[in-house]
Enzyme design. Structure first.
Site, mmCIF file in Angstrom:
data_model
loop_
_atom_site.group_PDB
_atom_site.id
_atom_site.type_symbol
_atom_site.label_atom_id
_atom_site.label_comp_id
_atom_site.label_asym_id
_atom_site.label_seq_id
_atom_site.Cartn_x
_atom_site.Cartn_y
_atom_site.Cartn_z
ATOM 1 N N GLU A 134 32.299 28.723 46.840
ATOM 2 C CA GLU A 134 33.380 29.704 46.681
ATOM 3 C C GLU A 134 33.878 29.594 45.254
ATOM 4 O O GLU A 134 34.021 28.489 44.731
ATOM 5 C CB GLU A 134 34.515 29.378 47.668
ATOM 6 C CG GLU A 134 35.771 30.219 47.451
ATOM 7 C CD GLU A 134 36.890 29.879 48.443
ATOM 8 O OE1 GLU A 134 36.590 29.522 49.598
ATOM 9 O OE2 GLU A 134 38.064 29.965 48.039
ATOM 10 N N GLU A 139 44.051 33.499 41.770
ATOM 11 C CA GLU A 139 44.670 32.979 42.986
ATOM 12 C C GLU A 139 45.973 32.288 42.623
ATOM 13 O O GLU A 139 46.052 31.559 41.636
ATOM 14 C CB GLU A 139 43.735 31.976 43.683
ATOM 15 C CG GLU A 139 44.249 31.539 45.038
ATOM 16 C CD GLU A 139 43.257 30.649 45.796
ATOM 17 O OE1 GLU A 139 42.444 29.980 45.141
ATOM 18 O OE2 GLU A 139 43.322 30.634 47.034
#
Ligand code: NAG
Length: 325
Positions: A134, A139
């Site tokens: 990932e 974020e």
């Protein structure tokens, strides 16, 4: 590539010249003309336990949570509904196609604003988490001021940023905050956003950020990106501690905004501002719909370029397995 037109007896010589530098050609381009043909809606329960109800394409359309707007792609959160006992409406979309290596360039005009309870992300992920990897590009949670670039993998992948498997530390992965307030939320939105580029090769995962204001390389705008001319990336994951090709595979591109859950919810009460607003993250999200009016993404385009000299590019045509919830 103009080289394709040259006589084949020159091929060997030209191959050496080309191999010295990745030559990226556009493979897929998603924008306000086709985004929702190439991206699908994930409407399962949030795997990160958010207080969120991800909507299907039909639901998102009827609730005006997703669509083409202002010459971009809008992905928002329900900021009207009071009764959200099953979680506040939001959307998570992923590319139908999967990618191996290459250059992913996202031109984004707006990210979800700094807001208690939110956890927006722009990331890529393989089908078998965490073994296929990932890559978290944008974020942050609650009132975070800068993005944290993070990788997650199975065991056996370490960079100077840490052990990406991060065993026993609550899935923290390996990563580092950008420490650049233009990369996230309000700081990003105040300058009209900018361009993120993920350069993923067998030897490095590099992430670049270019603020809208005068810093976007001309070759990106021209559609002929050449990362070797861009200077230092914002972060670079490289070195002998990780075989990138075996830890990062078949990635889909994802945009979502979840609420509360395993990260935003967990640290909500510790935040000096958010913690005073409600006893819990869920209570705040449930009772304050209008707080989420600016919790939207506005995406100008996502372009995926592949390096035709890389064997990985040949695997990029497949349609992904659908995510498991
Ligand atoms: C960036 O975010 C981290 C937390 O993720 C925070 O500790 C740091 O102070 C922030 N840096 C800047 C420059 O805002």
């Amino acid at each position: 590539m103009i080289f394709n037109k040259l006589p084949s007896r020159l091929g060997g010589l030209l191959a050496i010249v080309v191999a010295a530098q990745a030559a990226y050609t556009v493979q897929d381009s998603y924008d306000q003309t086709n985004f929702f043909e190439g991206f699908e809606f994930f409407n399962y329960p949030d795997p990160t336990n958010g207080f969120v109800k991800y909507q299907s394409a039909v639901e998102a359309n009827s609730m005006s949570l997703a669509g083409y707007a202002n010459e971009g792609v809008y992905l928002g959160v329900d900021y009207k509904t009071m009764d959200t006992s099953a979680g506040r409406g939001s959307v998570r979309v992923n590319s139908k196609k999967t990618y191996n290596e290459g250059l992913i360039i996202a031109d984004i005009a707006h990210q979800p604003a700094a807001q208690c309870g939110t956890w927006p992300a722009f990331w890529t992920v393989g089908p078998h988490w965490p073994y296929d990897g990932e890559i978290d590009i944008i974020e942050g949670v609650n009132l975070a001021t800068n993005t944290t670039y993070t990788l997650h993998t199975g065991p056996g992948c370490t960079f100077t940023q840490g052990d990406c498997n991060a065993p026993g530390t609550g899935n923290t992965g390996c990563g580092t905050p950008s420490h650049d307030t233009q990369t996230l939320a309000d700081g990003f939105n105040e300058i009209g956003g900018g361009v993120y580029a993920l350069e993923w090769t067998s030897s490095a995962i590099n992430i670049f950020f270019f603020p809208r204001t005068g810093a976007i390389p001309a070759d990106i705008t021209a559609g002929t990106p050449d990362p070797s001319k861009w200077g230092s990336p914002s972060t670079s994951f490289t070195g002998s501690g990780c075989d990138i090709s075996s830890h990062f595979k078949n990635h889909q591109i994802v945009f979502d905004t979840t609420l509360c859950g395993d990260w935003a919810g967990k640290v909500f009460s510790e935040d000096p501002v958010c913690g005073t607003k409600a006893a819990t993250c869920q209570e705040y999200v449930k009772n304050n719909p209008s707080a989420f009016k600016d919790s939207y993404w506005l995406i100008n385009s996502v372009k995926v370029y592949s390096d035709d000299s890389s064997p990985a590019a040949k695997r990029n045509t497949g349609i992904a397995r659908r995510f498991n919830a």
